[in-house]
Motif scaffolding. Structure first.
Motif, PDB file in Angstrom:
ATOM      1  N   ASN A 113      17.483  87.367  -7.975  1.00  0.00           N
ATOM      2  CA  ASN A 113      18.153  87.271  -6.678  1.00  0.00           C
ATOM      3  C   ASN A 113      19.624  86.863  -6.776  1.00  0.00           C
ATOM      4  O   ASN A 113      20.302  86.816  -5.754  1.00  0.00           O
ATOM      5  N   SER A 114      20.096  86.529  -7.968  1.00  0.00           N
ATOM      6  CA  SER A 114      21.447  85.995  -8.078  1.00  0.00           C
ATOM      7  C   SER A 114      22.081  86.440  -9.388  1.00  0.00           C
ATOM      8  O   SER A 114      21.386  86.829 -10.334  1.00  0.00           O
ATOM      9  N   ALA A 171      14.967  80.241  -2.325  1.00  0.00           N
ATOM     10  CA  ALA A 171      15.310  81.668  -2.352  1.00  0.00           C
ATOM     11  C   ALA A 171      14.578  82.412  -3.458  1.00  0.00           C
ATOM     12  O   ALA A 171      14.331  83.609  -3.350  1.00  0.00           O
ATOM     13  N   ASN A 172      14.234  81.729  -4.542  1.00  0.00           N
ATOM     14  CA  ASN A 172      13.559  82.361  -5.668  1.00  0.00           C
ATOM     15  C   ASN A 172      12.055  82.117  -5.669  1.00  0.00           C
ATOM     16  O   ASN A 172      11.391  82.283  -6.690  1.00  0.00           O
ATOM     17  N   THR A 227      14.685  83.488   6.191  1.00  0.00           N
ATOM     18  CA  THR A 227      15.727  83.220   5.201  1.00  0.00           C
ATOM     19  C   THR A 227      15.402  81.969   4.402  1.00  0.00           C
ATOM     20  O   THR A 227      14.664  81.098   4.842  1.00  0.00           O
ATOM     21  N   GLU A 249      24.108  80.107  -0.961  1.00  0.00           N
ATOM     22  CA  GLU A 249      23.666  81.471  -1.172  1.00  0.00           C
ATOM     23  C   GLU A 249      22.402  81.668  -0.318  1.00  0.00           C
ATOM     24  O   GLU A 249      21.553  80.792  -0.271  1.00  0.00           O
ATOM     25  N   THR A 278      19.104  84.228   1.066  1.00  0.00           N
ATOM     26  CA  THR A 278      18.269  85.407   0.876  1.00  0.00           C
ATOM     27  C   THR A 278      17.430  85.641   2.127  1.00  0.00           C
ATOM     28  O   THR A 278      16.703  84.745   2.580  1.00  0.00           O
ATOM     29  N   SER A 305      14.375  87.667   3.590  1.00  0.00           N
ATOM     30  CA  SER A 305      13.198  88.323   3.036  1.00  0.00           C
ATOM     31  C   SER A 305      12.292  88.835   4.142  1.00  0.00           C
ATOM     32  O   SER A 305      12.085  88.156   5.158  1.00  0.00           O
ATOM     33  N   LYS A 337      14.109  92.153   0.119  1.00  0.00           N
ATOM     34  CA  LYS A 337      14.922  90.929   0.100  1.00  0.00           C
ATOM     35  C   LYS A 337      16.393  91.299  -0.089  1.00  0.00           C
ATOM     36  O   LYS A 337      16.713  92.141  -0.931  1.00  0.00           O
ATOM     37  N   LYS A 338      17.244  90.645   0.685  1.00  0.00           N
ATOM     38  CA  LYS A 338      18.682  90.835   0.513  1.00  0.00           C
ATOM     39  C   LYS A 338      19.354  89.473   0.369  1.00  0.00           C
ATOM     40  O   LYS A 338      19.225  88.610   1.232  1.00  0.00           O
ATOM     41  N   THR A 339      20.056  89.293  -0.728  1.00  0.00           N
ATOM     42  CA  THR A 339      20.792  88.060  -0.995  1.00  0.00           C
ATOM     43  C   THR A 339      22.262  88.273  -0.659  1.00  0.00           C
ATOM     44  O   THR A 339      22.877  89.239  -1.129  1.00  0.00           O
ATOM     45  N   MET A 397      26.447  85.415  -2.484  1.00  0.00           N
ATOM     46  CA  MET A 397      25.980  85.006  -3.805  1.00  0.00           C
ATOM     47  C   MET A 397      26.972  84.057  -4.471  1.00  0.00           C
ATOM     48  O   MET A 397      28.189  84.259  -4.405  1.00  0.00           O
TER      49      MET A 397
END
Length: 977
Positions: A172-173, A222-223, A623, A663, A665, A667, A689-691, A694
């Protein structure tokens, strides 16, 4: 006196019918399982509408006195269908409980609580204790590989003390953290602490993957999130003592991959390329050493011993354990030893107060073989460089030494170097939580929890003066570090029901965490004796350093859940976090999620469909955040160190960025959960998912600040994927069960935006390039076109696809290959017949590419020919016109192009277990043992891969002198009484 006694007897006799009419009669019986006709222990027997209840004993017996007549008893147990029965008089009533294998009955641990899986809108996978407690590994992480879809577990090293690398649903990063948040009994922990936790103490692990299940953790989720829950008391009638012992050994898992030349091959190679001048081959041919076997042990012992005691009553619940784990690594000077203890306890102090604790402590001793560097003196890399006619030992078994001239090789003997440069590590770990559950009014529970996580680690390094390399000057170094994490969590949970149709659950919470670490390192030189090679014996300090760091979080959150007739479920979560890693104007972040689940099976048009035992559709969106950057990088800082005229000075170390922030994300998840014939369960999830914003270390001109980079919020990245999991009993009878399970996941990663309108950026020295529209970890390399059969020249493709004999950096292209595996999964089966069981679990990854840096040195074709090389240079290189090969003529040296880019896809038999449990009738005759089990187990028994290195698993995109995985065989015994 006699009259008084007679009056009492008469009143008693006349009162018995009245008491019977009012209630107070006793019901007894036994509860058996319909599957195997064995007693069911711990069944809850409750008089409906009251708090009057009991639990069945070890023989499945119960006895309860009801308070009224008629009375309805409710018999319930996890995984069984609830039974209700109306009684009007004292009687004996035996119950045969039917299994209920629908997933809706499975209780799983989620964020800040537990839920029935069939009521969750989010995507949650669970791994139970039996998958971990018998695996012969220092940590539980190895047992998770291939167990659940969407979770990637990759061995970082075969070193026994090192943890695996986790990823959930892709990367994701770019530069910020990509590892999940790990929660142990409500407290965040680091993956480096995995080996301090005994796998036998773990009850379950929940993997939270989508926004609905993770956003309540906000800034760090986020992860994804991995929630680890340790065991509690389960034994009802008396304390249960369990002893577990394992003994076995480890060996190299893939020794068949060794391609280095033996002595006859090396001699022939030297003659062919002209390195035979002055060589006495009659003498050298008498020695033929396989350095792989000299460095790696094929019988490295492993032992593990555990004892635990647990009990549960209506007022007290406790689980206490202790263990000793000792494993030698397969590489020399590699070992791991752990002593650990745990105490989990809960006390119901009153009807409105429950208090408890989860406390563990561990002490570790570690030695690690050096890996990852191509140096001739380190054992793993050195084993490839050493020539086969250089023996590490003399004829009498002593080490061939440079001290007495018996070492005849170039450079150092790696085994002697290890013995004279030992490094040892020690670690002390204490993690404790205390909590109180308060119920001031009905349906309201307030929970307050405090946690303390303390680690003290030391390193002691020595280099002995007697070793000739050191010129009679010894070295000693010590490193010490202390880390303390304090956490506090307060939640208020209120349940509310409206009629029988609507039920609500609301939670408000607050959380805070404070992290403090400090450490120092000092190295001294000049020691003159091997027996006094310590810090104080040195004549001068050659280096010294001290570090101090800290950060903190403050959070507020809420969650709401709604259930309509067990048909429609809705949930929402909101969390705000503040982190000290960001400037005061950008410190707070807001995260949210919405989830909906439709239990279609409970609709009238499906309720009577017997073959379909469960059917649910779940939707979620929301998010979560990421803040994994260095603790102080948002600040402008100065530092000490430089000297001017022998006086200490300070300099501007970093410029900082007070505009840095979270940052984020976003989802989205769609899930379908189906159950068939009360035997098979199928789960399918689709996610996007969109991050954005970043956190990246952005390059900039050294002329601006002198640093060459700055941290900034830039760009965006997308991950899309699908996950499928199926589990079912193919055959299920009274004595025999055959179970199959399988899961597969696919993830597509794409970078959609970089910084300042930039469309691409080369990640130097890694072979990677960040390009908008491509996966973030795609290789950027020259394309190797093979060898010209006419003259043996190496050929490459230009960036336009034309052949050339020139290697030019300008001809590099995006290869379409990445070291993030898009495909991954696992499958397994279990056969159980009476007390005998056989289980196998496989894991696999596909389309994952790795740069094999070892091959670059082994097939250098002239760069490193004075050291050992791959036998491919002898047999497969171009020698005469017409030869068709991928290795050019000798003297055309290798380049780091896609010739060394290899597919590291693999299929691995991760675990194979054969076990036998003694039958209950036999154990009852002992009047002591309640269970006894013996098992044989193999770990990493088979590996199928096209990768040419020793191990296809690695967390980096470059394979270089890696400590390979081991194959393990263990015998285990477990008894309870």
């Amino acid at each position: 006196m006699r009259k008084s006694i007679l009056l009492f007897v008469l009143l008693t006799l006349f009162g018995i019918p009245y008491l019977l009419a009012q209630g107070g009669f006793r019901i007894t019986g036994q509860i058996l399982s319909a599957e195997d006709n064995l007693p069911v222990i711990g069944v809850s027997v409750v008089e409906k509408g009251t708090t009057n209840g009991v639990i069945t004993d070890i023989d499945g017996n119960y006895s309860i006195t009801v308070s009224k007549s008629p009375a309805t008893l409710q018999f319930s147990y996890v995984g069984m269908k609830t039974v209700e029965k109306l009684f009007t008089a004292a009687t004996r009533y035996n119950v045969i409980m039917q299994p209920n294998t629908e997933m809706v009955d499975e209780v799983v641990v989620v964020a800040y609580g537990v839920r029935k899986k069939g009521t969750i809108a989010g995507s949650v996978s669970t791994v139970k204790a039996e998958k971990m407690e018998n695996v012969p590994a220092a940590g539980f992480d190895q047992a998770l590989q291939g167990q659940t879809p969407g979770l990637s577990v990759i061995s970082n090293s075969g070193e026994p003390s090192k943890a695996a690398v986790f990823q959930i649903r892709g990367t994701n990063s770019i530069n910020s953290g990509t590892s999940p948040l790990f929660i142990l009994d409500g407290v965040p922990i680091a993956s480096s602490d995995f080996n301090t936790i005994s796998p036998g103490d773990i009850e379950s692990i929940s993997v939270l993957k989508d926004a609905s299940s993770t956003s309540i953790y906000g800034a760090r989720a986020a992860n994804g999130v991995v929630v680890i829950t340790t065991k509690r008391g389960l034994s009802i009638d008396k304390a249960k003592v369990t002893l577990r012992a394992q003994y076995g050994f480890s060996q190299l898992a893939s020794d068949g991959k060794w391609t280095m030349m033996n002595t006859p091959e090396r001699i022939q190679f030297e003659k062919e390329i002209g390195l035979d001048t002055g060589q006495d081959y009659d003498l050298l041919s008498r020695t033929n050493v396989n350095w792989l076997k000299e460095i790696f042990n094929d019988r490295a012992p492993l032992q593990n011993y555990e004892i635990s005691v647990n009990r549960a009553t209506d007022r007290l619940n406790y689980y206490v354990s202790g263990g000793f784990y000792d494993q030698d690594g397969i590489a020399q000077n590699s070992s791991f030893r752990r002593y650990n203890m745990r105490a989990n306890a809960e006390v119901k102090a009153s009807n409105w107060l429950k208090i408890g604790t989860s406390t563990m402590s561990a002490y570790e001793e570690v030695q690690q073989a050096e890996e990852g560097e191509m140096a001739i003196y380190t054992p793993i890399a050195g084993s490839r460089f050493m020539l086969p006619y250089w023996s590490p030992y003399n004829a009498d078994g002593s080490i061939a030494s440079e001290n007495n001239g018996t070492w005849t090789g170039t450079g150092q003997n790696p085994i002697e170097w290890m013995a004279n440069n030992p490094v040892s590590y020690k670690k002390y770990k204490v993690l404790s939580t205390v909590f109180a559950d308060i119920t001031p009014i009905q349906n309201l529970t307030v929970r307050i929890q405090f946690g303390a996580d303390y680690s003290h680690a030391t390193t002691f390094m020595q280099s002995f003066p007697s070793y000739v390399i050191n010129n009679e000057q010894g070295t000693a170094g010590r490193n010490s570090s202390d880390v303390l994490k304090l956490s506090e969590t307060a939640t208020a949970n209120y349940r509310w029901a409206l009629n029988d149709d609507h039920s609500f659950n609301f939670m408000l919470g607050q959380e805070a965490m404070d992290y403090q670490s400090s450490g120092f390192q000092v190295v001294t030189k000049g020691q003159s004796s091997d027996f006094l090679t310590n810090i104080s014996s040195g004549t001068r300090a050659s280096s010294w350093d001290d570090t101090t760091s800290a950060y903190s979080y403050l959070s507020f959150f809420l969650r709401g859940e709604y259930n309509y007739k067990d048909l429609y479920y809705g949930e929402m979560a909101l969390r705000t976090d503040a982190s000290s890693r960001f400037g005061k104007d950008h410190r707070w972040g807001m995260f949210w999620s919405l989830g909906f689940m439709w239990n279609i099976k409970n609709e009238s048009f499906l309720k009577d469909t017997e073959w379909l035992t469960s059917a649910q559709i779940a939707l979620s969106t929301g998010t979560s955040g990421n803040s994994e950057i260095p603790y102080y990088d948002h600040l402008a800082l100065v530092a000490g160190g430089p000297k001017y005229n022998d006086e200490a000075g300070i300099y501007p170390k970093q410029s900082g960025n007070e505009e840095l922030s979270w940052e984020q994300t976003w989802s989205n998840n769609i899930g379908l959960r189906l159950g068939f014939f009360n035997r098979v369960n199928l789960d399918i999830d689709f996610y996007h998912k969109k991050t954005t914003d970043m956190l990246m270390s952005v390059p900039e001109s050294y002329a601006i600040t002198g640093e060459g980079y700055r941290w900034d919020n830039i760009g965006a990245m997308v991950n899309r994927g699908v996950e499928v999991s199926v589990n079912g009993d193919i055959i299920r009878t009274k004595d025999f069960t055959w179970n199959l399970n399988a899961n597969v996941s696919y993830n597509k990663n794409k970078l959609v935006e970089l910084y300042n309108g930039v469309q691409e950026y080369v990640n130097s020295t890694t072979g990677l390039k960040f390009v908008v529209g491509h996966p973030v970890h795609e290789y950027f390399l020259n394309r190797y076109a093979g060898v010209n059969p006419a003259n043996g020249d190496a050929l490459w493709y230009t960036k336009d696809g034309e052949l050339t004999t020139e290697f030019n950096e300008s001809d590099k292209v995006m290869t379409g290959k990445t070291f993030d595996s898009p495909w991954a999964g696992g499958f397994g089966t279990t056969f159980a017949w009476k007390g005998l069981s056989l289980s196998a679990q496989f894991s696999w990854m596909a389309d994952r590419w790795v740069m094999n840096n070892d091959r670059f040195f082994e097939e250098s074709n002239g760069l490193y020919s004075t050291y050992n090389q791959s036998r491919r240079l002898l047999y497969d290189r171009w020698k005469k016109p017409g030869d068709i090969t991928d290795i050019p003529r000798y003297g055309v040296t290798a380049q780091l192009d896609d010739r060394f880019l290899e597919n590291s896809s693999f299929l691995r038999l991760k675990n194979l277990t054969l076990a036998y449990a003694l039958p209950q009738p036999l154990l009852k005759k002992t009047n002591f043992f309640t269970s006894a089990r013996v098992y044989l187990q193999g770990q990493n028994l088979l590996t199928f891969t096209g990768f040419t290195g020793l191990d296809p698993e690695m967390s980096s995109n470059i394979y270089r002198a890696q400590y390979p995985a081991s194959r393990q065989f263990t015998l285990g015994i477990e008894v309870s009484f």
